[in-house]
Motif scaffolding. Sequence first.
Motif, short mmCIF file in Angstrom:
data_model
loop_
_atom_site.label_atom_id
_atom_site.label_comp_id
_atom_site.label_asym_id
_atom_site.label_seq_id
_atom_site.Cartn_x
_atom_site.Cartn_y
_atom_site.Cartn_z
N GLY A 1 0.81 -1.21 0.00
CA GLY A 1 0.00 0.00 0.00
C GLY A 1 0.84 1.26 0.00
N SER A 2 0.18 2.40 -0.16
CA SER A 2 0.86 3.70 -0.20
C SER A 2 0.07 4.72 0.59
N VAL A 3 0.78 5.74 1.09
CA VAL A 3 0.15 6.85 1.78
C VAL A 3 0.58 8.15 1.09
N LEU A 4 -0.40 8.94 0.66
CA LEU A 4 -0.15 10.25 0.08
C LEU A 4 -0.41 11.29 1.16
N ASN B 1 3.92 14.26 -0.29
CA ASN B 1 4.84 13.13 -0.31
C ASN B 1 4.06 11.83 -0.45
N LEU B 2 4.60 10.94 -1.27
CA LEU B 2 4.00 9.61 -1.45
C LEU B 2 4.95 8.56 -0.90
N THR B 3 4.49 7.79 0.05
CA THR B 3 5.27 6.70 0.64
C THR B 3 4.69 5.37 0.18
N THR B 4 5.52 4.55 -0.48
CA THR B 4 5.06 3.28 -1.04
C THR B 4 5.90 2.13 -0.49
N THR C 1 11.09 0.38 0.76
CA THR C 1 10.10 1.44 0.85
C THR C 1 10.64 2.67 0.12
N ILE C 2 9.81 3.30 -0.71
CA ILE C 2 10.23 4.46 -1.49
C ILE C 2 9.35 5.65 -1.14
N GLN C 3 9.98 6.83 -0.98
CA GLN C 3 9.26 8.07 -0.74
C GLN C 3 9.70 9.11 -1.76
N GLU C 4 8.74 9.81 -2.33
CA GLU C 4 9.06 10.89 -3.25
C GLU C 4 8.05 12.01 -3.04
N VAL D 1 13.60 12.49 -2.74
CA VAL D 1 13.48 11.05 -2.94
C VAL D 1 14.24 10.35 -1.82
N CYS D 2 13.58 9.41 -1.15
CA CYS D 2 14.21 8.61 -0.10
C CYS D 2 13.89 7.14 -0.34
N VAL D 3 14.89 6.29 -0.12
CA VAL D 3 14.73 4.85 -0.30
C VAL D 3 15.22 4.15 0.97
N THR D 4 14.40 3.29 1.53
CA THR D 4 14.76 2.54 2.73
C THR D 4 14.80 1.05 2.41
N PHE D 5 15.90 0.41 2.81
CA PHE D 5 16.04 -1.03 2.68
C PHE D 5 16.14 -1.63 4.08
N THR D 6 15.25 -2.55 4.38
CA THR D 6 15.17 -3.18 5.70
C THR D 6 15.41 -4.68 5.56
#
Length: 435
Positions: free
Chosen positions: A125-128, A167-170, A177-180, A201-206
């Motif tokens: 899912g995503s949050v705008l 901001n969109l978090t997907t 997880t990607i945020q732009e 732009v932010c990218v998180t790797f967990t």
Amino acid sequence: MQAIDGNKDVNKIYGWIEVGGNGSTSNKTNASKGIAANAPAAYDVYSNTIQLDQAALYFERIENTAQKDHFDWGYRLTLLYGTDYRFTTSHGLLSQQLLVKNSQYGFDPVMFYYDAYLPKLGRGGSVLRVGRYISLPDIEAQLAPNNYTYSHSILYTYDCYTQFGANLTTKVNDHWTIQEGISPGCDTMPWTTDARVTGNVCVTFTWTNGANALNTCDNTINNGKYAYNNLTAFYETYYHRFNATWHTDTEFWYQYMKDVPNMYWYNSGGLYAKSATTPFPETNGAGVNLNFGAVCEDPRAPAAQQSARCYAPEWAITNYVEHNFWHNTASLNIRNEIVDDIKGQRTGTPAIYEEHMVGFDFWSGSTITFRPELSYTKCYSKYTTPDGKPVSCTDISAGSSIASDESQVLGNGAIPTGRGKTESLTLAADLIWHF
């Protein structure tokens, strides 16, 4: 909320009152004149005082993201009063309290945004989010209960605080997880002349079931030219959990502005008028300096060797080590950091800073938090004064140390007392009552 409806409604009202105090070897604070002698420390920036740091009130509804069946929505409105408003202030939104009056206490609506949960966009899912929100990177956060400690690192103090935009978090999958997003820039509202169309732009790797997380972020994508807090900033943050009671966080950033005015001309005692070759930092209509320029060249060099503008970078790294004990009702907090303000654009003084802090976080029941700490700050000035001492970078209001040095070089200023102060020791604590 428990008294109102048994805490059953999805709409919540809550907040806290935070009172803090400190004793410091820095002693030049004059709150009535806006002189915060503990700088570059924060938020306990006024030395040897007791103050109301934050009185915060939240109105919020959190969207349900633990399902993929239907659209949901949420919102948040955060109202803040206290000395900490000076760190969250956004240019163009009640900013005259700080930028014109330099008031000790002020009010700021730190957050006001709407969230839309889109369950079918991305695997998770995503949050705008649309509105004013906390800037995406960083270990630390402005609001007191969201931070490990009462004080903040220097790295965080001179960083981007809030943005106004979308901001969109997907959640792409269980690891990525990607945020732009898009905004008018850091700490500035879209109707000001400082607004710049800015992407992020932010990218998180967990991995290892959340025990490790790496967050890479380019938070301000624009031309990077000088304007109110128009930082171009790149971040790398790493989280690691050793076990159930120990974890660590490390953050590194590199940020800069281009075409920054040389402070030499601003601090020349009226010898030079503002022009293309002798520019001044940005000021408001009342002539108040809104944004530091840079110390582009050695301030002891003559005018013929002074540039009009320059590239002003800085870098920083900070590490937290955290230990939970007493069944998660207390924690040990250790922070170590290094910050290199190469041209003095952030702190006002070109210097390398190191800071070390040890503190505790104690909970009493579910409503009271007590956080004592001891911190030591040491700075290494890049220049010396005409009398052979290092330029002060502690126990002096931000920026005035290098201004004093330059005025001495030009023969327009008396040598102030307390020259050469380059370290400080601060014992501080805050008490938070949650409601």
